[in-house]
Design a protein around this motif. Structure first.
Motif, mmCIF file in Angstrom:
data_model
loop_
_atom_site.group_PDB
_atom_site.id
_atom_site.type_symbol
_atom_site.label_atom_id
_atom_site.label_comp_id
_atom_site.label_asym_id
_atom_site.label_seq_id
_atom_site.Cartn_x
_atom_site.Cartn_y
_atom_site.Cartn_z
ATOM 1 N N ARG A 205 0.830 -1.200 0.000
ATOM 2 C CA ARG A 205 0.000 0.000 0.000
ATOM 3 C C ARG A 205 0.864 1.249 0.000
ATOM 4 O O ARG A 205 1.788 1.362 0.790
ATOM 5 N N ARG A 206 0.539 2.179 -0.907
ATOM 6 C CA ARG A 206 1.394 3.356 -1.048
ATOM 7 C C ARG A 206 1.064 4.380 0.016
ATOM 8 O O ARG A 206 -0.083 4.775 0.168
ATOM 9 N N ARG A 207 2.122 4.762 0.748
ATOM 10 C CA ARG A 207 1.954 5.829 1.729
ATOM 11 C C ARG A 207 1.973 7.170 1.010
ATOM 12 O O ARG A 207 1.099 7.983 1.182
ATOM 13 N N ILE A 208 3.008 7.365 0.194
ATOM 14 C CA ILE A 208 3.041 8.567 -0.653
ATOM 15 C C ILE A 208 3.399 8.168 -2.076
ATOM 16 O O ILE A 208 3.960 7.108 -2.313
ATOM 17 N N PRO B 210 -8.968 -2.857 -1.701
ATOM 18 C CA PRO B 210 -8.147 -1.964 -0.885
ATOM 19 C C PRO B 210 -7.804 -0.662 -1.601
ATOM 20 O O PRO B 210 -7.492 -0.647 -2.791
ATOM 21 N N ILE B 211 -7.877 0.411 -0.835
ATOM 22 C CA ILE B 211 -7.622 1.756 -1.360
ATOM 23 C C ILE B 211 -6.121 2.004 -1.481
ATOM 24 O O ILE B 211 -5.325 1.442 -0.741
ATOM 25 N N ASP B 212 -5.725 2.843 -2.430
ATOM 26 C CA ASP B 212 -4.326 3.264 -2.598
ATOM 27 C C ASP B 212 -3.344 2.114 -2.786
ATOM 28 O O ASP B 212 -2.249 2.098 -2.215
ATOM 29 N N THR B 213 -3.760 1.130 -3.551
ATOM 30 C CA THR B 213 -2.817 0.069 -3.905
ATOM 31 C C THR B 213 -2.828 -0.074 -5.413
ATOM 32 O O THR B 213 -3.830 0.184 -6.061
ATOM 33 N N ARG C 170 -6.800 -6.073 -9.310
ATOM 34 C CA ARG C 170 -6.864 -5.844 -7.859
ATOM 35 C C ARG C 170 -8.268 -6.118 -7.342
ATOM 36 O O ARG C 170 -8.445 -6.555 -6.213
ATOM 37 N N GLY C 171 -9.273 -5.888 -8.212
ATOM 38 C CA GLY C 171 -10.646 -6.221 -7.842
ATOM 39 C C GLY C 171 -10.849 -7.730 -7.809
ATOM 40 O O GLY C 171 -11.453 -8.266 -6.883
ATOM 41 N N GLN C 172 -10.332 -8.402 -8.805
ATOM 42 C CA GLN C 172 -10.477 -9.862 -8.852
ATOM 43 C C GLN C 172 -9.816 -10.520 -7.646
ATOM 44 O O GLN C 172 -10.343 -11.489 -7.094
ATOM 45 N N ILE C 173 -8.666 -9.988 -7.269
ATOM 46 C CA ILE C 173 -7.953 -10.576 -6.132
ATOM 47 C C ILE C 173 -8.730 -10.327 -4.836
ATOM 48 O O ILE C 173 -8.871 -11.223 -4.004
ATOM 49 N N ALA C 174 -9.285 -9.129 -4.707
ATOM 50 C CA ALA C 174 -10.103 -8.842 -3.517
ATOM 51 C C ALA C 174 -11.319 -9.765 -3.496
ATOM 52 O O ALA C 174 -11.699 -10.310 -2.451
ATOM 53 N N TRP C 175 -11.900 -9.963 -4.659
ATOM 54 C CA TRP C 175 -13.093 -10.813 -4.795
ATOM 55 C C TRP C 175 -12.789 -12.254 -4.376
ATOM 56 O O TRP C 175 -13.638 -12.945 -3.807
ATOM 57 N N ALA C 176 -11.562 -12.697 -4.674
ATOM 58 C CA ALA C 176 -11.192 -14.092 -4.416
ATOM 59 C C ALA C 176 -11.258 -14.441 -2.930
ATOM 60 O O ALA C 176 -11.522 -15.589 -2.565
ATOM 61 N N GLY C 177 -11.038 -13.463 -2.070
ATOM 62 C CA GLY C 177 -11.117 -13.736 -0.642
ATOM 63 C C GLY C 177 -9.814 -14.286 -0.082
ATOM 64 O O GLY C 177 -8.750 -13.810 -0.429
ATOM 65 N N PHE C 178 -9.882 -15.284 0.768
ATOM 66 C CA PHE C 178 -8.732 -15.829 1.503
ATOM 67 C C PHE C 178 -8.167 -14.771 2.460
ATOM 68 O O PHE C 178 -8.794 -13.734 2.692
ATOM 69 N N LYS C 179 -6.982 -15.042 2.953
ATOM 70 C CA LYS C 179 -6.419 -14.112 3.941
ATOM 71 C C LYS C 179 -5.551 -13.074 3.258
ATOM 72 O O LYS C 179 -4.566 -13.412 2.614
ATOM 73 N N GLN C 180 -5.936 -11.819 3.399
ATOM 74 C CA GLN C 180 -5.217 -10.757 2.712
ATOM 75 C C GLN C 180 -4.739 -9.702 3.707
ATOM 76 O O GLN C 180 -5.436 -9.378 4.652
ATOM 77 N N THR C 181 -3.542 -9.224 3.479
ATOM 78 C CA THR C 181 -3.044 -8.150 4.336
ATOM 79 C C THR C 181 -2.147 -7.235 3.501
ATOM 80 O O THR C 181 -2.023 -7.412 2.293
ATOM 81 N N PHE C 182 -1.527 -6.250 4.131
ATOM 82 C CA PHE C 182 -0.707 -5.319 3.359
ATOM 83 C C PHE C 182 0.526 -4.899 4.128
ATOM 84 O O PHE C 182 0.606 -5.050 5.341
ATOM 85 N N VAL C 183 1.523 -4.420 3.393
ATOM 86 C CA VAL C 183 2.621 -3.673 4.003
ATOM 87 C C VAL C 183 2.642 -2.309 3.321
ATOM 88 O O VAL C 183 2.186 -2.180 2.188
ATOM 89 N N GLU C 184 3.154 -1.312 4.020
ATOM 90 C CA GLU C 184 3.143 0.042 3.458
ATOM 91 C C GLU C 184 4.494 0.390 2.868
ATOM 92 O O GLU C 184 5.532 -0.085 3.324
ATOM 93 N N TYR C 185 4.484 1.241 1.845
ATOM 94 C CA TYR C 185 5.744 1.704 1.258
ATOM 95 C C TYR C 185 5.544 3.075 0.633
ATOM 96 O O TYR C 185 4.420 3.514 0.424
ATOM 97 N N ASP C 186 6.675 3.723 0.351
ATOM 98 C CA ASP C 186 6.632 5.003 -0.351
ATOM 99 C C ASP C 186 6.890 4.740 -1.820
ATOM 100 O O ASP C 186 7.902 4.155 -2.173
#
Ligand code: UDP
Ligand code: MG
Length: 317
Positions: free
Chosen positions: A122-125, A153-156, A181-197
């Motif tokens: 996920r983009r911080r900036i 997820p927003i800003d990815t 990114r929509g298809q992957i969100a739709w797929a479900g399972f366990k999803q998480t993020f790390v942040e980066y610039d």
């Protein structure tokens, strides 16, 4: 079975200057992780020397695979070709312009090992992107979030790692309008993020013109939301309601007050307003119908000119 730990999918459109650099940085990353790997470069109809460079990389390193498209099919399709052919138990999708730092793959990979099926970045900036691009992107992601039922997820972007379960799910989604990114969100399972610039693009210019971005935005909305259609229906109802009142008013003026000559302004307003609403609604329906017809034609998503992936070569023959 599959046997490779990590596949890296790199869509390429006019990235000749960035390719040697991303290749070196990716090599360091996989060496650091100590995993078996493959890099899949998809040349999406580049007009520069990108493909020559990719081919020479593949000569020097058998873990470099390439797919050369017959023309420019677009970023999402290029990534899809990579997903169709990757062998890894996990796969990273990364841009070739080094806006996504390859070193972050280490974090993505380790986070996945904690038991996640998707780890997105996920983009911080966002550095070095035009004001207009940032604003349109921000507005778009927020609208999408409001009107879709799947939480995307927003800003990815597409920079992320996904595991085999997700890859296999994506392969079962043959739609022509890719919004990964929509298809992957739709797929479900366990999803998480790390942040980066998000860095600036190292060399070259963006391949995402505003018209490509607009099409991408419409693809995302139509693939994951019926809101625009509902909007058309709802405005239809509201406007009909108002019209009905106006009809009664017009009849009252005519029959009771015998007052019929004035009214040019209101007439023109009604004509313009109704005309606008009708065209808008037809346009919305048209967007969906266009996409339905694209899917019914059932064409392949992309055409390969040349590849060193055996499986794909066999399929093309
Ligand atoms: N790209 C592609 N096909 C296209 C446009 C872009 O494969 O038609 C690739 C491009 O080489 C890069 C990634 O997709 O690796 C992201 O594109 P770009 O950096 O131009 O988009 P931006 O970061 O400006 O949104
Ligand atoms: Mg970029």
């Amino acid at each position: 079975m599959l046997g490779i730990d990590l596949s890296v999918i790199i869509p390429v459109y006019n990235e000749e200057k960035n390719l040697p650099i991303i290749y070196d940085r990716l090599l360091k990353v996989v060496a650091g992780l100590g995993v078996s790997y493959e890099f899949i470069f998809i040349n999406d109809g580049s007009l520069d020397d990108s493909f020559t460079i990719i081919k020479s990389l593949s000569k020097a390193n058998p873990n470099v695979r390439y797919i050369d498209f017959s023309r420019n099919f677009g970023h999402q399709v290029a990534v899809t070709a990579g997903l169709d052919t990757c062998q890894g138990n996990a796969t990273v999708i990364i841009d070739a312009d080094l806006q996504d730092p390859p070193e972050l793959i280490i974090d993505l990979y380790q986070k996945m090992k904690e038991g996640f099926n998707v780890v997105y970045a996920r983009r911080r900036i966002r550095k070095g992107e035009s004001f207009l691009k940032k604003v349109t992107a921000m507005v778009f992601y927020r609208i999408m979030d409001k009107i879709t039922t799947v939480r995307i997820p927003i800003d990815t972007g597409d920079f992320r790692i996904i595991d085999r379960k997700i890859i296999n799910t994506l392969k079962m989604m043959p739609e022509q309008q890719k919004y990964l990114r929509g298809q992957i969100a739709w797929a479900g399972f366990k999803q998480t993020f790390v942040e980066y610039d998000r860095d600036e693009r190292l060399q070259g210019t963006t391949g995402y013109t505003y018209s490509k971005m607009l099409r991408f935005a419409f693809d995302g909305i139509t693939s994951f939301s019926n809101f625009p259609l509902k909007f058309a229906t709802l405005t239809g109802f509201i406007v009909s309601g108002i019209s009905f009142v106006l009809i009664l008013f017009a009849l009252y003026e005519r029959i009771i007050l015998h007052n019929t000559v004035r009214g040019w302004t209101s007439l023109i307003l009604v004509i313009l307003f109704l005309g606008g609403i009708q065209l808008l609604s037809i346009g919305i329906i048209g967007e969906y119908i266009g996409r339905i017809s694209a899917n019914i034609r059932n064409r392949p998503l992309y055409v390969v000119n040349e590849t060193n992936i055996t499986e794909l070569n066999n399929k093309q023959l």
